[in-house]
Design an enzyme around this catalytic site. Structure first.
Site, short mmCIF file in Angstrom:
data_model
loop_
_atom_site.label_atom_id
_atom_site.label_comp_id
_atom_site.label_asym_id
_atom_site.label_seq_id
_atom_site.Cartn_x
_atom_site.Cartn_y
_atom_site.Cartn_z
N ASP A 71 0.87 -1.17 0.00
CA ASP A 71 0.00 0.00 0.00
C ASP A 71 0.91 1.23 0.00
O ASP A 71 1.75 1.37 0.88
CB ASP A 71 -0.89 -0.02 1.25
CG ASP A 71 -1.98 1.02 1.17
OD1 ASP A 71 -2.99 0.74 0.50
OD2 ASP A 71 -1.82 2.08 1.78
N ASN A 79 -1.89 12.67 -5.90
CA ASN A 79 -3.00 13.02 -6.80
C ASN A 79 -3.53 14.41 -6.51
O ASN A 79 -3.81 15.18 -7.43
CB ASN A 79 -4.13 11.99 -6.67
CG ASN A 79 -3.85 10.73 -7.45
OD1 ASN A 79 -3.17 10.76 -8.47
ND2 ASN A 79 -4.38 9.63 -6.98
N HIS A 84 -4.01 13.76 -11.33
CA HIS A 84 -4.17 12.32 -11.57
C HIS A 84 -3.26 11.80 -12.67
O HIS A 84 -2.87 10.63 -12.62
CB HIS A 84 -5.63 11.99 -11.85
CG HIS A 84 -6.48 12.10 -10.63
ND1 HIS A 84 -6.53 11.11 -9.68
CD2 HIS A 84 -7.29 13.09 -10.18
CE1 HIS A 84 -7.34 11.47 -8.70
NE2 HIS A 84 -7.81 12.67 -8.98
N ASP A 88 -1.13 8.62 -12.06
CA ASP A 88 -1.15 7.45 -12.93
C ASP A 88 0.25 7.09 -13.39
O ASP A 88 0.59 5.90 -13.50
CB ASP A 88 -2.05 7.69 -14.15
CG ASP A 88 -3.53 7.60 -13.82
OD1 ASP A 88 -3.87 7.22 -12.68
OD2 ASP A 88 -4.34 7.91 -14.71
N ASP A 114 -4.05 2.70 -4.79
CA ASP A 114 -2.62 2.58 -4.47
C ASP A 114 -2.31 1.31 -3.71
O ASP A 114 -1.31 1.22 -3.01
CB ASP A 114 -2.18 3.80 -3.67
CG ASP A 114 -2.91 3.92 -2.34
OD1 ASP A 114 -3.87 3.18 -2.11
OD2 ASP A 114 -2.49 4.77 -1.53
#
Length: 190
Positions: A71, A79, A84, A88, A114
């Site tokens: 994680d 973000n 974003h 990404d 994530d």
């Protein structure tokens, strides 16, 4: 099938159709349904099936399988602050790191956002430690070489299968990962 009344020959009529393009489309749709669009890793929908298949193969053999859950720490800030598309890009890089870190019969899965899972069909201690070290090295290399304006860190949890239900297996894994994440945040307060 038809018999010619004059000659007595048996005639067979058939229909041949090339289904190659249809099969290719079906395979592409299946892959799209099983794979995450950003990373190319398997997606959450496939993990239950994969775990059950491996556990069936291992049942009675004394073998183990294990899951490493990864994680990313504080990824929401990436973000929120950088957008974003930058998030990404980072997720895509994490997917590459995980793929490059896998032993031969392991599978990387993007669970959501994530969170990632590595499914190791042979969960012996050395393989787990080697995989964990390879992932940490890959992340360290990313942080040293990236042109992104941020560094990434992650928390990792581990669970070995011991014959219990898949659901309890995944729950144990989540608990271990969140305990590690809590310990990380206590050591690295914001």
């Amino acid at each position: 099938i038809h018999e010619d009344p004059e000659t007595g020959d048996i005639l067979l009529f058939g229909y041949v159709r090339d289904i190659d393009s249809r099969k290719k489309t079906e395979l592409a749709l299946l892959e799209r349904a099983e794979k995450d669009g950003v990373t190319g890793l398997y997606n959450k929908a496939t993990i239950q099936t994969m775990i059950q298949r491996i556990l069936q193969e291992r049942r009675g053999s004394g073998g183990q399988c294990a899951l490493l859950v990864i994680d990313l720490d504080n990824f929401k800030k990436v973000n929120d602050r950088y957008g974003h598309s930058m998030g990404d890009r980072a997720i895509r890089e994490i997917g590459k790191i995980l793929s490059a870190s896998l032993p031969e019969d392991a599978v990387a899965i993007r669970m959501a956002g994530d969170e990632f899972v590595i499914l190791l069909s042979r969960g012996n201690g050395k393989m787990l430690e080697d995989t964990r070290a390879a992932i940490e090295d890959g992340l360290r290399h990313f942080n040293q070489t990236t042109t992104a304006p941020f560094k990434l860190s992650f928390s990792m949890g581990l669970a070995r299968y011991n014959g219990r239900s898949t659901e309890s297996f995944l729950n144990e894994l989540d608990q271990k990962m969140y305990a590690e994440k809590k310990a990380y945040h206590q050591e690295h307060p914001r």
